[in-house]
Design a protein around this motif. Structure first.
Motif, PDB file in Angstrom:
ATOM      1  N   HIS A 215      -1.888   2.354   3.578  1.00 10.62           N
ATOM      2  CA  HIS A 215      -3.123   1.767   4.092  1.00 10.62           C
ATOM      3  C   HIS A 215      -3.743   0.786   3.103  1.00 10.62           C
ATOM      4  O   HIS A 215      -4.621   0.004   3.469  1.00 10.62           O
ATOM      5  CB  HIS A 215      -4.171   2.865   4.379  1.00 10.62           C
ATOM      6  CG  HIS A 215      -3.739   3.849   5.415  1.00 10.62           C
ATOM      7  ND1 HIS A 215      -3.076   5.000   5.094  1.00 10.62           N
ATOM      8  CD2 HIS A 215      -3.869   3.836   6.755  1.00 10.62           C
ATOM      9  CE1 HIS A 215      -2.817   5.674   6.214  1.00 10.62           C
ATOM     10  NE2 HIS A 215      -3.289   4.984   7.227  1.00 10.62           N
ATOM     11  N   ASP A 216      -3.345   0.891   1.858  1.00 12.02           N
ATOM     12  CA  ASP A 216      -3.951   0.085   0.804  1.00 12.02           C
ATOM     13  C   ASP A 216      -2.880  -0.234  -0.235  1.00 12.02           C
ATOM     14  O   ASP A 216      -2.961   0.185  -1.382  1.00 12.02           O
ATOM     15  CB  ASP A 216      -5.100   0.893   0.173  1.00 12.02           C
ATOM     16  CG  ASP A 216      -5.991   0.008  -0.675  1.00 12.02           C
ATOM     17  OD1 ASP A 216      -5.814  -1.219  -0.656  1.00 12.02           O
ATOM     18  OD2 ASP A 216      -6.859   0.567  -1.361  1.00 12.02           O
ATOM     19  N   PRO A 217      -1.869  -0.976   0.183  1.00 15.29           N
ATOM     20  CA  PRO A 217      -0.715  -1.158  -0.713  1.00 15.29           C
ATOM     21  C   PRO A 217      -1.068  -2.030  -1.919  1.00 15.29           C
ATOM     22  O   PRO A 217      -1.791  -3.017  -1.779  1.00 15.29           O
ATOM     23  CB  PRO A 217       0.330  -1.851   0.183  1.00 15.29           C
ATOM     24  CG  PRO A 217      -0.413  -2.374   1.360  1.00 15.29           C
ATOM     25  CD  PRO A 217      -1.697  -1.609   1.493  1.00 15.29           C
ATOM     26  N   PRO A 218      -0.584  -1.680  -3.091  1.00 23.50           N
ATOM     27  CA  PRO A 218      -1.014  -2.349  -4.326  1.00 23.50           C
ATOM     28  C   PRO A 218      -0.236  -3.634  -4.623  1.00 23.50           C
ATOM     29  O   PRO A 218       0.245  -3.825  -5.736  1.00 23.50           O
ATOM     30  CB  PRO A 218      -0.740  -1.284  -5.388  1.00 23.50           C
ATOM     31  CG  PRO A 218       0.454  -0.557  -4.860  1.00 23.50           C
ATOM     32  CD  PRO A 218       0.307  -0.547  -3.367  1.00 23.50           C
ATOM     33  N   PHE A 219      -0.105  -4.483  -3.614  1.00 24.01           N
ATOM     34  CA  PHE A 219       0.659  -5.713  -3.808  1.00 24.01           C
ATOM     35  C   PHE A 219      -0.162  -6.904  -3.324  1.00 24.01           C
ATOM     36  O   PHE A 219      -1.016  -6.770  -2.446  1.00 24.01           O
ATOM     37  CB  PHE A 219       1.979  -5.650  -3.034  1.00 24.01           C
ATOM     38  CG  PHE A 219       2.776  -4.407  -3.287  1.00 24.01           C
ATOM     39  CD1 PHE A 219       3.407  -4.207  -4.510  1.00 24.01           C
ATOM     40  CD2 PHE A 219       2.885  -3.422  -2.318  1.00 24.01           C
ATOM     41  CE1 PHE A 219       4.132  -3.048  -4.755  1.00 24.01           C
ATOM     42  CE2 PHE A 219       3.607  -2.262  -2.556  1.00 24.01           C
ATOM     43  CZ  PHE A 219       4.235  -2.074  -3.786  1.00 24.01           C
ATOM     44  N   GLU A 220       0.139  -8.051  -3.889  1.00 19.95           N
ATOM     45  CA  GLU A 220      -0.524  -9.281  -3.460  1.00 19.95           C
ATOM     46  C   GLU A 220      -0.095  -9.635  -2.033  1.00 19.95           C
ATOM     47  O   GLU A 220       1.033  -9.328  -1.621  1.00 19.95           O
ATOM     48  CB  GLU A 220      -0.123 -10.445  -4.382  1.00 19.95           C
ATOM     49  CG  GLU A 220      -0.514 -10.266  -5.836  1.00 19.95           C
ATOM     50  CD  GLU A 220      -1.959 -10.681  -6.110  1.00 19.95           C
ATOM     51  OE1 GLU A 220      -2.688 -10.986  -5.151  1.00 19.95           O
ATOM     52  OE2 GLU A 220      -2.347 -10.684  -7.295  1.00 19.95           O
ATOM     53  N   ALA A 221      -0.983 -10.317  -1.312  1.00 22.26           N
ATOM     54  CA  ALA A 221      -0.614 -10.833   0.013  1.00 22.26           C
ATOM     55  C   ALA A 221       0.582 -11.766  -0.138  1.00 22.26           C
ATOM     56  O   ALA A 221       0.701 -12.480  -1.130  1.00 22.26           O
ATOM     57  CB  ALA A 221      -1.798 -11.572   0.625  1.00 22.26           C
TER      58      ALA A 221
END
Ligand SMILES: C[S@@+](CC[C@H](N)C(=O)[O-])C[C@H]1O[C@@H](n2cnc3c(N)ncnc32)[C@H](O)[C@@H]1O
Ligand SMILES: [Zn+2]
Length: 338
Positions: A215-221
């Motif tokens: 739900h809140d992935p730690p990657f840049e768009a």
């Protein structure tokens, strides 16, 4: 990768994050560092891996460390706990998803779902942008073995998984003499050697694993060329948020391969969590769902994704133990970021 704090609007405007995790080690691989603020996340050694933990639940690093410690004691220790009734609820998924992803490599082997359709879908892609691949909810990372051969070595593969025992097991399976547990029947756990051929070991060793939340992935768009989310969207609390995250994470032209996002078993996916929730009862569901997913039914929602391929009724046997296999039929969608 970007940390939870740095993904907010304030951080985009240049404000310093306020709730950044405390650095715990200098000896980290680069996956554990925020590319915006430089914060180093907690990492947990899991066998051969060092796993960054970027999760809103601050206890996750401890859960992961516990799992890694338990798994380093080998399956004999886990079997002892199991028999003594000391197992945690976390452990149970390991006996299901270990064999489901790597059962064919156990000695003796365990039947596992045929995922040749994954390879076929991905092999067929034309003009896929360069860049890494995300295995979302990728469990032990076994799906890396069904990526097209041409991707091995040419694309980084990242697993984002929220289950501490599955993440810990993704490291334990790279041990010199790994084994996985197989349930003979409830209460009887058997350790079976995992025979990794050198090529498979190389593929799995190259996979990077992050403990985090879809739900809140730690990657840049726009970080990924492809996302593979097999039987995940029906397991998460908010499938629409996860879909929107997937859209955001893909580069233009990038591919999202989804399976079983709306399979019809209430025990597995409550009706209000299916992507097709709210459709008229007489709707031709798969096509309507495809429309929704691609934004045609709800203009403006996920309209950055275009349907490329829909496959129905794929067999997905999920072995719970020797005497019980749940037999699902799953639908799969291949979507492209426009
Ligand atoms: C049904 S399993 C499928 C596992 C694997 N993709 C496969 O097909 O063998 C769902 C997976 O999604 C993971 N998962 C569930 N919620 C998640 C979340 N919010 N973030 C990341 N992973 C999640 C589960 O831990 C589990 O590994
Ligand atoms: Zn940051």
């Amino acid at each position: 990768m970007v940390c939870v704090a740095c993904r907010g609007a304030e951080a985009d405007a240049g404000a310093a994050p306020t709730d950044a995790p405390t650095p715990v080690s200098a000896a980290l691989d680069s996956m554990g560092v925020c590319t915006r603020c430089g914060v180093v996340w907690p990492t947990v050694p899991c066998g051969a891996r060092v796993v960054p933990v970027v999760h809103a639940d601050g206890a996750m690093a401890d859960h992961l460390a516990d799992a890694a410690t338990a798994l380093s004691g080998g399956l004999a220790e886990l079997a002892r706990r199991w028999t003594a009734g000391e197992r945690s609820r976390w452990q149970d998924a390991l006996w299901t998803y270990g064999p489901a992803q790597l059962g064919a490599l156990l000695e003796p082997p365990v039947a596992q779902p045929d995922q040749s359709w994954v390879t076929a879908f991905l092999d067929d892609l034309d003009a896929l942008p360069d860049g890494p691949v995300l295995l979302l909810g990728g469990a032990l990372g076994g799906e890396a073995l069904v990526l097209p051969a041409a991707w091995h070595g040419s694309r980084d593969v990242v697993v984002l998984e929220s289950h501490p025992w599955l993440v810990a097991a993704s490291g334990a399976l790279l041990a010199a003499e790994p084994s996985l547990g197989v349930l003979r029947r409830p209460g009887v756990l058997e350790a079976r050697p995992l025979a990794l051929p050198p090529a498979a070991r190389q593929v799995l060793s190259a996979v990077r694993v992050v403990l985090g939340d879809a739900h809140d992935p730690p990657f840049e768009a726009g970080a990924f060329a492809a996302i593979v989310a097999l039987n995940v969207v029906d397991s998460v609390a908010d499938p629409w948020t996860v879909m929107q995250q997937c859209e955001a994470l893909l580069r233009p032209g990038g591919a999202l391969l989804l399976s079983a996002p709306w399979q019809g078993d209430d025990a597995v996916t409550p009706a209000d969590r299916r992507l097709d929730a709210g459709l008229p009862a007489d709707a031709d569901v798969p096509w309507q769902v495809a429309c929704r997913v691609t934004g045609a039914a709800i203009p403006g929602v996920l309209d950055g994704l275009a349907l490329q391929h829909l496959e129905r009724g794929l067999a997905w046997p999920l072995r719970v133990h020797d005497r019980l296999t749940w037999r699902y039929e799953v639908d799969a969608l291949l979507l492209r970021r426009v």
